[in-house]
Design a protein around this motif. Sequence first.
Motif, PDB file in Angstrom:
ATOM      1  N   CYS A 213       0.848  -1.208   0.000  1.00 43.38           N
ATOM      2  CA  CYS A 213       0.000   0.000   0.000  1.00 43.38           C
ATOM      3  C   CYS A 213       0.878   1.250   0.000  1.00 43.38           C
ATOM      4  CB  CYS A 213      -0.920   0.018   1.216  1.00 43.38           C
ATOM      5  SG  CYS A 213      -2.173  -1.278   1.226  1.00 43.38           S
ATOM      6  N   ASP A 214       1.923   1.242   0.825  1.00 46.67           N
ATOM      7  CA  ASP A 214       2.837   2.394   0.887  1.00 46.67           C
ATOM      8  C   ASP A 214       3.539   2.604  -0.443  1.00 46.67           C
ATOM      9  OD1 ASP A 214       2.109   2.524   3.555  1.00 46.67           O
ATOM     10  OD2 ASP A 214       3.942   1.573   4.283  1.00 46.67           O
ATOM     11  N   SER A 215       3.917   1.500  -1.090  1.00 50.74           N
ATOM     12  CA  SER A 215       4.537   1.578  -2.409  1.00 50.74           C
ATOM     13  C   SER A 215       3.566   2.214  -3.396  1.00 50.74           C
ATOM     14  CB  SER A 215       4.939   0.171  -2.871  1.00 50.74           C
ATOM     15  OG  SER A 215       5.340   0.184  -4.221  1.00 50.74           O
ATOM     16  N   ALA A 216       2.292   1.826  -3.317  1.00 54.25           N
ATOM     17  CA  ALA A 216       1.274   2.407  -4.200  1.00 54.25           C
ATOM     18  C   ALA A 216       1.143   3.911  -3.961  1.00 54.25           C
ATOM     19  CB  ALA A 216      -0.070   1.708  -4.000  1.00 54.25           C
TER      20      ALA A 216
ATOM     21  N   GLN B 109      -6.576  -2.571  -2.554  1.00 57.62           N
ATOM     22  CA  GLN B 109      -7.413  -2.602  -3.757  1.00 57.62           C
ATOM     23  C   GLN B 109      -7.718  -1.195  -4.269  1.00 57.62           C
ATOM     24  OE1 GLN B 109     -10.529  -5.232  -2.027  1.00 57.62           O
ATOM     25  NE2 GLN B 109     -10.146  -6.513  -3.811  1.00 57.62           N
ATOM     26  N   THR B 110      -8.085  -0.303  -3.363  1.00 59.68           N
ATOM     27  CA  THR B 110      -8.456   1.062  -3.757  1.00 59.68           C
ATOM     28  C   THR B 110      -7.274   1.806  -4.367  1.00 59.68           C
ATOM     29  OG1 THR B 110     -10.116   1.119  -2.019  1.00 59.68           O
ATOM     30  CG2 THR B 110      -9.452   3.235  -2.935  1.00 59.68           C
ATOM     31  N   LEU B 111      -6.118   1.732  -3.706  1.00 59.38           N
ATOM     32  CA  LEU B 111      -4.926   2.418  -4.218  1.00 59.38           C
ATOM     33  C   LEU B 111      -4.529   1.879  -5.586  1.00 59.38           C
ATOM     34  CD1 LEU B 111      -2.829   2.548  -0.933  1.00 59.38           C
ATOM     35  CD2 LEU B 111      -3.719   4.541  -2.171  1.00 59.38           C
ATOM     36  N   ASN B 112      -4.578   0.567  -5.747  1.00 61.00           N
ATOM     37  CA  ASN B 112      -4.138  -0.009  -7.012  1.00 61.00           C
ATOM     38  C   ASN B 112      -5.148   0.203  -8.141  1.00 61.00           C
ATOM     39  OD1 ASN B 112      -1.371  -1.226  -6.964  1.00 61.00           O
ATOM     40  ND2 ASN B 112      -2.209  -1.910  -5.008  1.00 61.00           N
TER      41      ASN B 112
ATOM     42  N   TRP C  88       9.560   2.824 -17.634  1.00 63.04           N
ATOM     43  CA  TRP C  88      10.383   1.908 -16.825  1.00 63.04           C
ATOM     44  C   TRP C  88       9.862   1.863 -15.389  1.00 63.04           C
ATOM     45  CZ3 TRP C  88      13.152   2.283 -12.339  1.00 63.04           C
ATOM     46  CH2 TRP C  88      14.010   1.218 -12.041  1.00 63.04           C
ATOM     47  N   LEU C  89       9.547   3.051 -14.851  1.00 56.79           N
ATOM     48  CA  LEU C  89       9.095   3.154 -13.459  1.00 56.79           C
ATOM     49  C   LEU C  89       7.786   2.378 -13.243  1.00 56.79           C
ATOM     50  CD1 LEU C  89      10.323   4.756 -11.049  1.00 56.79           C
ATOM     51  CD2 LEU C  89       8.537   6.462 -11.454  1.00 56.79           C
TER      52      LEU C  89
ATOM     53  N   TYR D 252       7.221  -0.895 -10.909  1.00 55.47           N
ATOM     54  CA  TYR D 252       6.206  -0.947  -9.847  1.00 55.47           C
ATOM     55  C   TYR D 252       5.581  -2.342  -9.770  1.00 55.47           C
ATOM     56  CZ  TYR D 252       1.895  -0.255  -7.287  1.00 55.47           C
ATOM     57  OH  TYR D 252       0.874  -0.393  -6.374  1.00 55.47           O
ATOM     58  N   LEU D 253       5.172  -2.880 -10.909  1.00 56.65           N
ATOM     59  CA  LEU D 253       4.569  -4.216 -10.933  1.00 56.65           C
ATOM     60  C   LEU D 253       5.595  -5.283 -10.542  1.00 56.65           C
ATOM     61  CD1 LEU D 253       2.184  -6.130 -11.498  1.00 56.65           C
ATOM     62  CD2 LEU D 253       2.909  -6.165 -13.907  1.00 56.65           C
ATOM     63  N   GLU D 254       6.824  -5.149 -11.039  1.00 59.57           N
ATOM     64  CA  GLU D 254       7.865  -6.128 -10.700  1.00 59.57           C
ATOM     65  C   GLU D 254       8.136  -6.143  -9.196  1.00 59.57           C
ATOM     66  OE1 GLU D 254      11.268  -5.350 -13.197  1.00 59.57           O
ATOM     67  OE2 GLU D 254      10.072  -5.693 -15.014  1.00 59.57           O
ATOM     68  N   HIS D 255       8.161  -4.952  -8.583  1.00 60.07           N
ATOM     69  CA  HIS D 255       8.376  -4.851  -7.133  1.00 60.07           C
ATOM     70  C   HIS D 255       7.238  -5.530  -6.380  1.00 60.07           C
ATOM     71  CE1 HIS D 255       7.400  -2.647  -3.352  1.00 60.07           C
ATOM     72  NE2 HIS D 255       8.660  -2.879  -3.100  1.00 60.07           N
ATOM     73  N   MET D 256       6.003  -5.260  -6.808  1.00 60.09           N
ATOM     74  CA  MET D 256       4.835  -5.873  -6.176  1.00 60.09           C
ATOM     75  C   MET D 256       4.927  -7.398  -6.279  1.00 60.09           C
ATOM     76  SD  MET D 256       0.808  -5.658  -7.279  1.00 60.09           S
ATOM     77  CE  MET D 256       0.612  -3.889  -7.069  1.00 60.09           C
ATOM     78  N   GLU D 257       5.217  -7.895  -7.467  1.00 61.07           N
ATOM     79  CA  GLU D 257       5.247  -9.342  -7.672  1.00 61.07           C
ATOM     80  C   GLU D 257       6.425 -10.007  -6.963  1.00 61.07           C
ATOM     81  OE1 GLU D 257       4.671  -9.788 -11.967  1.00 61.07           O
ATOM     82  OE2 GLU D 257       2.507  -9.980 -11.558  1.00 61.07           O
TER      83      GLU D 257
END
Length: 160
Positions: free
Chosen positions: A53-56, A102-105, A136-137, A141-146
Amino acid sequence: MLVHPHMDQKVVEGVNHWIKRLPEEYNSMSEKEISNRPLPNKWSKKEILGHLCDSAINNMERFIKIQYEEPLYVIQSYNQDQWVIVQNYQNRPLHEIVNLFQTLNKQIVNIVKNISNEKLSNLCDIGNNQHKTLEWLIQDYLEHMEHHIHNQILIENNDL
């Protein structure tokens, strides 16, 4: 029309997948499994979700500002451990953290879908004088999440 539909589509589909799937994963785990810290200085699965969530929150700001601020946009880092501690994810009800995720994403998906193709090449300084594009950023973001999902959330805690 975006010139990079594959990149955007891949990230949008990836984030949407986890918006749907992560709550199901968490709801199938016991309270002990989501609250257990593998080591005193390691996050529990609940806290990892809070970190996502913080990353989002932090990346949402970056995705927006890179589109309108004067180049070169400089990425500000944040103290990830302090964010997790201060927001007290460990003691919050799981459903609140899931709803926040969910809301943030959903908002991130909305932002990414609306980025014009020329903005995707806007550069930012990610530190150490490394310049990366907004495109790239967003992929990062998705790579970090996964990374967190596959390496910390979906692994079995056999010792519990």
